[in-house]
Design an enzyme around this catalytic site. Sequence first.
Site, PDB file in Angstrom:
ATOM      1  N   PRO A  77       0.859  -1.289  -0.089  1.00  0.00           N
ATOM      2  CA  PRO A  77      -0.071  -0.032  -0.055  1.00  0.00           C
ATOM      3  C   PRO A  77       0.849   1.198   0.101  1.00  0.00           C
ATOM      4  O   PRO A  77       2.114   1.363  -0.058  1.00  0.00           O
ATOM      5  CB  PRO A  77      -0.885  -0.201   1.526  1.00  0.00           C
ATOM      6  CG  PRO A  77       0.188  -0.894   2.243  1.00  0.00           C
ATOM      7  CD  PRO A  77       1.123  -1.519   1.599  1.00  0.00           C
ATOM      8  N   TRP A  78       0.249   2.520   0.190  1.00  0.00           N
ATOM      9  CA  TRP A  78       0.759   3.736  -0.014  1.00  0.00           C
ATOM     10  C   TRP A  78       0.907   4.455   1.422  1.00  0.00           C
ATOM     11  O   TRP A  78       1.841   5.475   1.419  1.00  0.00           O
ATOM     12  CB  TRP A  78       0.114   4.538  -0.935  1.00  0.00           C
ATOM     13  CG  TRP A  78      -1.310   4.784  -0.547  1.00  0.00           C
ATOM     14  CD1 TRP A  78      -2.316   4.403  -1.298  1.00  0.00           C
ATOM     15  CD2 TRP A  78      -2.205   5.366   0.479  1.00  0.00           C
ATOM     16  NE1 TRP A  78      -3.553   4.496  -1.005  1.00  0.00           N
ATOM     17  CE2 TRP A  78      -3.430   5.073   0.217  1.00  0.00           C
ATOM     18  CE3 TRP A  78      -1.798   6.175   1.424  1.00  0.00           C
ATOM     19  CZ2 TRP A  78      -4.375   5.685   1.156  1.00  0.00           C
ATOM     20  CZ3 TRP A  78      -2.771   6.530   2.287  1.00  0.00           C
ATOM     21  CH2 TRP A  78      -4.079   6.363   1.956  1.00  0.00           C
ATOM     22  N   GLU A 124     -13.812   2.161   8.125  1.00  0.00           N
ATOM     23  CA  GLU A 124     -12.522   2.629   8.350  1.00  0.00           C
ATOM     24  C   GLU A 124     -12.390   4.309   7.625  1.00  0.00           C
ATOM     25  O   GLU A 124     -12.498   4.264   6.431  1.00  0.00           O
ATOM     26  CB  GLU A 124     -11.343   1.824   7.743  1.00  0.00           C
ATOM     27  CG  GLU A 124     -10.048   2.244   7.973  1.00  0.00           C
ATOM     28  CD  GLU A 124      -8.960   1.276   7.735  1.00  0.00           C
ATOM     29  OE1 GLU A 124      -7.674   0.978   8.574  1.00  0.00           O
ATOM     30  OE2 GLU A 124      -9.203   0.448   6.732  1.00  0.00           O
ATOM     31  N   SER A 151      -7.003  -2.437   1.298  1.00  0.00           N
ATOM     32  CA  SER A 151      -8.291  -2.420   1.755  1.00  0.00           C
ATOM     33  C   SER A 151      -9.107  -3.587   1.659  1.00  0.00           C
ATOM     34  O   SER A 151      -8.572  -4.726   1.059  1.00  0.00           O
ATOM     35  CB  SER A 151      -9.063  -1.328   0.643  1.00  0.00           C
ATOM     36  OG  SER A 151      -9.018  -2.108  -0.693  1.00  0.00           O
ATOM     37  N   GLU A 179      -3.777  -8.559   4.759  1.00  0.00           N
ATOM     38  CA  GLU A 179      -3.684  -7.621   5.829  1.00  0.00           C
ATOM     39  C   GLU A 179      -4.592  -6.345   5.499  1.00  0.00           C
ATOM     40  O   GLU A 179      -4.088  -5.730   4.683  1.00  0.00           O
ATOM     41  CB  GLU A 179      -2.051  -7.569   6.071  1.00  0.00           C
ATOM     42  CG  GLU A 179      -2.081  -6.908   7.719  1.00  0.00           C
ATOM     43  CD  GLU A 179      -2.321  -5.541   7.909  1.00  0.00           C
ATOM     44  OE1 GLU A 179      -3.582  -4.920   8.090  1.00  0.00           O
ATOM     45  OE2 GLU A 179      -1.393  -4.673   7.429  1.00  0.00           O
ATOM     46  N   CYS A 186      -3.755   1.304   9.545  1.00  0.00           N
ATOM     47  CA  CYS A 186      -4.863   0.257   9.852  1.00  0.00           C
ATOM     48  C   CYS A 186      -4.864   0.293  11.471  1.00  0.00           C
ATOM     49  O   CYS A 186      -5.929  -0.308  11.897  1.00  0.00           O
ATOM     50  CB  CYS A 186      -4.704  -0.771   9.096  1.00  0.00           C
ATOM     51  SG  CYS A 186      -3.197  -1.426   9.229  1.00  0.00           S
ATOM     52  N   LYS A 230       4.467  -5.829  -6.590  1.00  0.00           N
ATOM     53  CA  LYS A 230       3.553  -4.358  -7.005  1.00  0.00           C
ATOM     54  C   LYS A 230       3.425  -3.357  -5.929  1.00  0.00           C
ATOM     55  O   LYS A 230       2.544  -3.597  -5.038  1.00  0.00           O
ATOM     56  CB  LYS A 230       2.368  -4.798  -7.919  1.00  0.00           C
ATOM     57  CG  LYS A 230       1.841  -3.469  -8.675  1.00  0.00           C
ATOM     58  CD  LYS A 230       0.451  -3.512  -8.925  1.00  0.00           C
ATOM     59  CE  LYS A 230      -0.443  -2.808  -7.766  1.00  0.00           C
ATOM     60  NZ  LYS A 230      -0.271  -1.453  -7.790  1.00  0.00           N
ATOM     61  N   PRO A 231       4.262  -2.254  -5.964  1.00  0.00           N
ATOM     62  CA  PRO A 231       4.013  -1.192  -5.032  1.00  0.00           C
ATOM     63  C   PRO A 231       2.707  -0.636  -5.378  1.00  0.00           C
ATOM     64  O   PRO A 231       1.951  -0.671  -6.506  1.00  0.00           O
ATOM     65  CB  PRO A 231       4.988  -0.345  -5.196  1.00  0.00           C
ATOM     66  CG  PRO A 231       5.640  -0.561  -6.446  1.00  0.00           C
ATOM     67  CD  PRO A 231       5.214  -2.097  -7.016  1.00  0.00           C
TER      68      PRO A 231
END
Length: 477
Positions: free
Chosen positions: A152-153, A380, A229, A250, A284, A177-178
């Site tokens: 994730p970012w 969230e 997500s 996760e 998170c 893959k970022p």
Amino acid sequence: MPENSPLQNFINNTYVDSTATTFFDIINPVDESVVGRSPASTAEDIDAAYAAARSAATVWGRTTPSARQQALLHIADAVEANRDRLIDAQVITTGQPRHLVSTEEVDTTADQLRFFAGSARVLEGRSSGEYLEGYNSQIRREPLGVVGQVTPWNYPLMIAAWKIGPALAAGNTVVLKPSDTTPLSTLLLAEIAAEFLPAGTFNVVLGDAGTGELVASHRTPSLVSITGSVRAGIEVAVAAARNLTRAHLELGGKAPVIVFEDADLDVAAETIATTGLFNAGQDCTAATRVLVAEGIHDVFVDKLLAEVAKVKVGDPDDEDVLYGPLNNPRQLERVAGFIERLPGHATIATGGSRIDRPGYFFEPTVITGLQQDDEAIQQEIFGPVITVQSFRDDDDALDKANDVDFSLSSSVWTSNHKRVLRFTRDLDFGAVWVNTHIPLTAEMPHGGFDGSGYGKDLSMYSLEEYTRVKHIMSATD
């Protein structure tokens, strides 16, 4: 790579052009300037990356644990030696404070890679022995082979380390893959690591959600791991299931932070303000859902507001800044949407608006008066927004804490030992902190249940997920 050219993938220890015909801008969230162009990598690109990883698996998978340890230790040292380059690469795409990236990303990445370097040499299994008369049995714990990973970012460098650390330590090769908005520090990490790894061991492909689906649905990997997500996790799980590929998810969180009358309220307020707003709440595990005993609700809200008022938001080079902008315009729109949709019974105690300046900055926000089934309690937000509810007694606190779809992390604030034992048992979350919130260590697992996914990052539990177990039986008579 020529100036203004699109970014390249990193495959077989070198930068290579994508075959993509679709490209998108990478935006600096501090000033909304374009800082790069990324390809939306194609199926052909993914095939090339997995082919490189598959070829490397026969080399890397047969190295000794000692050799893998040494490689990871060298990578950790090189991460620290390239600190400024990594900080520059990350800050320009995240807007995070430089001091945060230095300590929470670079230092943590190096530390966690060193943990997994050591863990490579201590995998365990049942001892060899005669469990059936006339036969000897032994267990081999082997690498899975090739794994696909999607990061994730919010913490691009650190979470990349969470993924590649156990995968490489166990002898696997990687296609990662970022995030589409924050690829630069991950690309640089692969470049740094290449000096110490066989070609094809650690490959990075750039792209959007469609590229991530290609990584997850490919037939080559034996496991696909994502931090992201819930929506993205479900898509990865579905794509992986079609090939009977293991999935490690996760996903989101909605951490309850339960504050009792006998807690140190000053420490609790200070800690919650920091850990709820840290990284603009884009975490998170963030302390964003506070549950306070009815008798101290108003007093605690006043203390929390006083701490939130001290929080400074601003540019990455300011050492006094706690957080910078939200990562991208979609996230800014998401956070603002939660505020716009608040029910009439909610009160915005402070904040609630975009900051009037360039970039995706949002005010530190505290909301009171929400009810359990309200959207801002159940979903969230992933922004600098802390909600505060009250509870009547222990049972009510547990009911409200557990009454969400996410089960990643939680904390309880009390000096009552019996209550600590009950709540650490009955809180349905993968992590429970007592009189603190958010610290992580490489030796302990991180991961949740239910809507927060399954599988563990960090710790020996994570390493074991990147292995398979083989039983070997030999006749002795």
